[in-house]
Write a protein that holds these residues in place. Structure first.
Motif, PDB file in Angstrom:
ATOM      1  N   ILE A  11      34.175   0.126  31.773  1.00 52.51           N
ATOM      2  CA  ILE A  11      33.853   1.304  32.435  1.00 52.51           C
ATOM      3  C   ILE A  11      32.931   0.383  33.751  1.00 52.51           C
ATOM      4  CG2 ILE A  11      32.436   3.366  32.822  1.00 52.51           C
ATOM      5  CD1 ILE A  11      32.520   3.348  29.787  1.00 52.51           C
ATOM      6  N   THR A  12      33.444   0.801  35.122  1.00 55.45           N
ATOM      7  CA  THR A  12      32.713   0.232  36.007  1.00 55.45           C
ATOM      8  C   THR A  12      31.649   1.415  36.465  1.00 55.45           C
ATOM      9  OG1 THR A  12      34.305   1.353  37.961  1.00 55.45           O
ATOM     10  CG2 THR A  12      34.785  -0.898  37.234  1.00 55.45           C
ATOM     11  N   GLY A  13      30.516   0.950  36.904  1.00 59.16           N
ATOM     12  CA  GLY A  13      29.293   1.813  37.111  1.00 59.16           C
ATOM     13  C   GLY A  13      29.034   2.484  35.784  1.00 59.16           C
ATOM     14  N   GLY A  14      28.810   1.445  34.549  1.00 71.78           N
ATOM     15  CA  GLY A  14      28.782   2.040  33.267  1.00 71.78           C
ATOM     16  C   GLY A  14      27.363   2.040  32.818  1.00 71.78           C
ATOM     17  N   ALA A  15      26.438   1.731  33.861  1.00 76.99           N
ATOM     18  CA  ALA A  15      24.828   1.636  33.386  1.00 76.99           C
ATOM     19  C   ALA A  15      24.082   2.977  33.836  1.00 76.99           C
ATOM     20  CB  ALA A  15      24.369   0.315  33.729  1.00 76.99           C
ATOM     21  N   ALA A  16      24.641   4.115  34.350  1.00 80.50           N
ATOM     22  CA  ALA A  16      24.005   5.098  34.728  1.00 80.50           C
ATOM     23  C   ALA A  16      25.039   6.346  34.715  1.00 80.50           C
ATOM     24  CB  ALA A  16      23.341   4.878  36.131  1.00 80.50           C
ATOM     25  N   GLY A  17      24.488   7.669  34.841  1.00 78.51           N
ATOM     26  CA  GLY A  17      25.280   8.730  35.144  1.00 78.51           C
ATOM     27  C   GLY A  17      26.290   8.853  34.103  1.00 78.51           C
ATOM     28  N   ASN A  32      35.175  -0.980  21.627  1.00 74.10           N
ATOM     29  CA  ASN A  32      34.502  -1.964  22.098  1.00 74.10           C
ATOM     30  C   ASN A  32      34.075  -1.685  23.481  1.00 74.10           C
ATOM     31  OD1 ASN A  32      34.113  -3.396  19.387  1.00 74.10           O
ATOM     32  ND2 ASN A  32      36.345  -3.755  20.191  1.00 74.10           N
ATOM     33  N   VAL A  33      32.885  -1.515  24.155  1.00 79.42           N
ATOM     34  CA  VAL A  33      32.522  -1.030  25.355  1.00 79.42           C
ATOM     35  C   VAL A  33      32.118  -2.476  26.224  1.00 79.42           C
ATOM     36  CG1 VAL A  33      31.440   0.451  26.898  1.00 79.42           C
ATOM     37  CG2 VAL A  33      32.496   1.162  24.777  1.00 79.42           C
ATOM     38  N   VAL A  34      32.777  -2.406  27.340  1.00 77.25           N
ATOM     39  CA  VAL A  34      32.166  -3.333  28.454  1.00 77.25           C
ATOM     40  C   VAL A  34      31.630  -2.513  29.807  1.00 77.25           C
ATOM     41  CG1 VAL A  34      32.695  -5.314  30.047  1.00 77.25           C
ATOM     42  CG2 VAL A  34      33.811  -4.946  27.682  1.00 77.25           C
ATOM     43  N   ILE A  35      30.695  -2.788  30.111  1.00 74.70           N
ATOM     44  CA  ILE A  35      30.154  -2.107  31.331  1.00 74.70           C
ATOM     45  C   ILE A  35      29.899  -2.937  32.548  1.00 74.70           C
ATOM     46  CG2 ILE A  35      29.073  -0.199  30.046  1.00 74.70           C
ATOM     47  CD1 ILE A  35      26.321  -1.608  30.527  1.00 74.70           C
ATOM     48  N   TRP A  36      30.444  -2.687  33.506  1.00 74.21           N
ATOM     49  CA  TRP A  36      30.222  -3.378  35.024  1.00 74.21           C
ATOM     50  C   TRP A  36      29.176  -2.585  35.675  1.00 74.21           C
ATOM     51  CZ3 TRP A  36      35.204  -5.672  37.295  1.00 74.21           C
ATOM     52  CH2 TRP A  36      35.653  -6.838  36.602  1.00 74.21           C
ATOM     53  N   ASP A  37      28.141  -3.203  36.285  1.00 77.79           N
ATOM     54  CA  ASP A  37      27.294  -2.291  37.102  1.00 77.79           C
ATOM     55  C   ASP A  37      26.661  -3.283  38.246  1.00 77.79           C
ATOM     56  OD1 ASP A  37      26.089   0.823  36.736  1.00 77.79           O
ATOM     57  OD2 ASP A  37      24.930  -0.550  37.983  1.00 77.79           O
ATOM     58  N   ILE A  38      26.301  -2.792  39.229  1.00 75.05           N
ATOM     59  CA  ILE A  38      25.584  -3.512  40.252  1.00 75.05           C
ATOM     60  C   ILE A  38      24.128  -3.681  39.947  1.00 75.05           C
ATOM     61  CG2 ILE A  38      24.920  -1.787  41.885  1.00 75.05           C
ATOM     62  CD1 ILE A  38      25.672  -3.537  44.218  1.00 75.05           C
ATOM     63  N   ASP A  39      23.604  -2.911  38.899  1.00 73.26           N
ATOM     64  CA  ASP A  39      22.019  -2.735  38.518  1.00 73.26           C
ATOM     65  C   ASP A  39      21.904  -3.776  37.381  1.00 73.26           C
ATOM     66  OD1 ASP A  39      19.394  -2.498  37.724  1.00 73.26           O
ATOM     67  OD2 ASP A  39      19.450  -0.478  38.827  1.00 73.26           O
ATOM     68  N   ALA A  40      21.445  -4.880  37.413  1.00 66.46           N
ATOM     69  CA  ALA A  40      21.055  -5.788  36.182  1.00 66.46           C
ATOM     70  C   ALA A  40      20.301  -5.256  35.196  1.00 66.46           C
ATOM     71  CB  ALA A  40      20.977  -7.185  36.356  1.00 66.46           C
ATOM     72  N   VAL A  41      19.146  -4.701  35.738  1.00 69.00           N
ATOM     73  CA  VAL A  41      18.103  -3.981  34.944  1.00 69.00           C
ATOM     74  C   VAL A  41      18.540  -2.830  34.153  1.00 69.00           C
ATOM     75  CG1 VAL A  41      15.967  -2.810  35.066  1.00 69.00           C
ATOM     76  CG2 VAL A  41      16.089  -4.802  36.496  1.00 69.00           C
ATOM     77  N   ILE A  61      27.911  -7.010  38.611  1.00 62.34           N
ATOM     78  CA  ILE A  61      28.825  -7.194  39.486  1.00 62.34           C
ATOM     79  C   ILE A  61      28.674  -6.201  40.717  1.00 62.34           C
ATOM     80  CG2 ILE A  61      30.506  -5.783  38.013  1.00 62.34           C
ATOM     81  CD1 ILE A  61      32.822  -7.509  39.283  1.00 62.34           C
ATOM     82  N   ASP A  62      29.065  -6.649  41.734  1.00 60.23           N
ATOM     83  CA  ASP A  62      29.178  -5.977  43.063  1.00 60.23           C
ATOM     84  C   ASP A  62      30.702  -5.654  43.151  1.00 60.23           C
ATOM     85  OD1 ASP A  62      29.609  -4.790  45.422  1.00 60.23           O
ATOM     86  OD2 ASP A  62      28.202  -6.181  46.386  1.00 60.23           O
ATOM     87  N   VAL A  63      31.178  -4.334  42.882  1.00 57.75           N
ATOM     88  CA  VAL A  63      32.576  -4.413  42.988  1.00 57.75           C
ATOM     89  C   VAL A  63      33.275  -4.404  44.363  1.00 57.75           C
ATOM     90  CG1 VAL A  63      33.027  -3.432  40.760  1.00 57.75           C
ATOM     91  CG2 VAL A  63      32.458  -1.836  42.849  1.00 57.75           C
ATOM     92  N   SER A  64      32.556  -4.164  45.469  1.00 59.35           N
ATOM     93  CA  SER A  64      33.029  -4.494  46.667  1.00 59.35           C
ATOM     94  C   SER A  64      33.459  -5.989  47.070  1.00 59.35           C
ATOM     95  CB  SER A  64      32.020  -4.047  47.771  1.00 59.35           C
ATOM     96  OG  SER A  64      31.100  -4.932  47.598  1.00 59.35           O
ATOM     97  N   ASN A  65      32.983  -6.981  46.222  1.00 58.12           N
ATOM     98  CA  ASN A  65      33.476  -8.415  46.170  1.00 58.12           C
ATOM     99  C   ASN A  65      34.537  -8.621  45.365  1.00 58.12           C
ATOM    100  OD1 ASN A  65      33.271 -11.114  45.870  1.00 58.12           O
ATOM    101  ND2 ASN A  65      31.412 -11.321  46.240  1.00 58.12           N
ATOM    102  N   ILE A  66      35.704  -8.938  45.984  1.00 57.21           N
ATOM    103  CA  ILE A  66      36.816  -9.061  45.351  1.00 57.21           C
ATOM    104  C   ILE A  66      36.953 -10.454  44.648  1.00 57.21           C
ATOM    105  CG2 ILE A  66      39.477  -9.561  45.793  1.00 57.21           C
ATOM    106  CD1 ILE A  66      39.327  -7.866  48.354  1.00 57.21           C
ATOM    107  N   GLN A  67      36.345 -11.407  45.083  1.00 54.93           N
ATOM    108  CA  GLN A  67      36.475 -12.622  44.178  1.00 54.93           C
ATOM    109  C   GLN A  67      35.724 -12.559  42.733  1.00 54.93           C
ATOM    110  OE1 GLN A  67      38.272 -15.677  44.950  1.00 54.93           O
ATOM    111  NE2 GLN A  67      37.718 -15.974  42.832  1.00 54.93           N
TER     112      GLN A  67
END
Length: 268
Positions: A11-17, A32-41, A61-67
């Motif tokens: 889930i992207t944006g998986g640490a909130a909302g 088994n859940v993998v969360i991607w989020d820009i906010d490490a805290v 992760i910042d998903v605006s960064n393709i690399q």
């Protein structure tokens, strides 16, 4: 039906909302859940909160960064497993009239909302095609169906997601691949992202919205609006009404064109 037990779900944006709520619901289903989020805290807080519910992993992760997307996708496959279900949920909104947008506002909104889901999907869909199974859920917005003042760039980004997502569904069907695609177009959800919005149409409860999305994935639903009869009335109105009449219907009767007048969004 898609059985989520034992599946690896990202889930992207998986640490909130609703992303965080969906993470909990998926863990409760044995995924088994993998969360991607820009906010490490928030990632750390979410993992700590849900650790006893099952296997959960987090990546900042910042998903605006393709690399970064490509590198982190490889890391997930090495650390956890190939992804069975992908939920593209991360998004931002800038509530301004178009002429008030900065170049950065426009670029960032389109990059995160419209382009990132494509790049994230590209990083995982090859494995899904190879194993001939998978599910991709793209969270768009009802803003991708109806024009709305102070949402011009956001609406453009979500129109893009809807067109791309449903085309991807048809492509997988044409290629006879067992990869399901669900396009979600929710109304405003009460998560803080749209703080200040005033609406005649009820704003969605995040718990109920998240549950509806997870169930749509389980049912292999192609498109989901979470608006019921209002969605059908609106789409019918767009089809049969002259533009000026539809503006009265959506703007005056439903009050949609005034919803963003007092928008505040997440307060830093």
């Amino acid at each position: 039906m898609t059985d989520l037990f034992g599946k690896t779900v990202l889930i992207t944006g998986g640490a909130a909302g609703i992303g965080k709520i969906m993470a909990r619901l998926l863990l409760e289903r044995g995924a088994n859940v993998v969360i991607w989020d820009i906010d490490a805290v928030k990632i750390d807080e979410t993992i700590t909160e849900f650790a006893k519910k099952g296997n959960i992993y987090g990546y900042q992760i910042d998903v605006s960064n393709i690399q970064k997307i490509e590198d982190t996708a490889k890391q997930v496959k090495a650390d956890v497993a190939k992804v069975d279900v992908l939920i593209n949920n991360a998004g931002i909104v800038v509530g301004k009239f178009f002429h008030e947008h900065s170049t950065k506002d426009i670029t960032k909104t389109m990059t995160i909302n419209a382009e990132a889901p494509m790049h994230v999907t590209k990083a995982f869909i090859g494995d899904m095609i190879e194993q001939n199974s998978g599910h991709i859920c793209n969270i768009a917005s009802s803003g991708g169906l109806i024009s709305n003042p102070k949402m011009s760039v956001y609406a453009a980004s979500k129109w893009s997601v809807i067109g791309w997502s449903d085309t991807l569904r048809i492509e997988m069907n044409q290629l006879q691949k067992n990869i399901k695609v669900t396009t979600v177009m929710p109304y405003y959800i009460n998560t803080g992202m749209f703080d200040g919005v005033k609406s005649k149409i009820p704003i969605l409860d995040p718990e109920a919205a998240a549950l509806t999305i997870v169930r749509a994935i389980e049912k292999n639903q192609k498109m989901l609006t979470i608006l019921g009869y209002i969605y059908r009335l609106t789409r019918l109105g767009q089809a049969i009404m002259p533009v000026s009449v539809f503006d009265w219907f959506a703007g005056k009767l439903l009050g949609i064109y005034k919803t963003m007048e007092h928008f505040k969004g997440h307060q830093k």
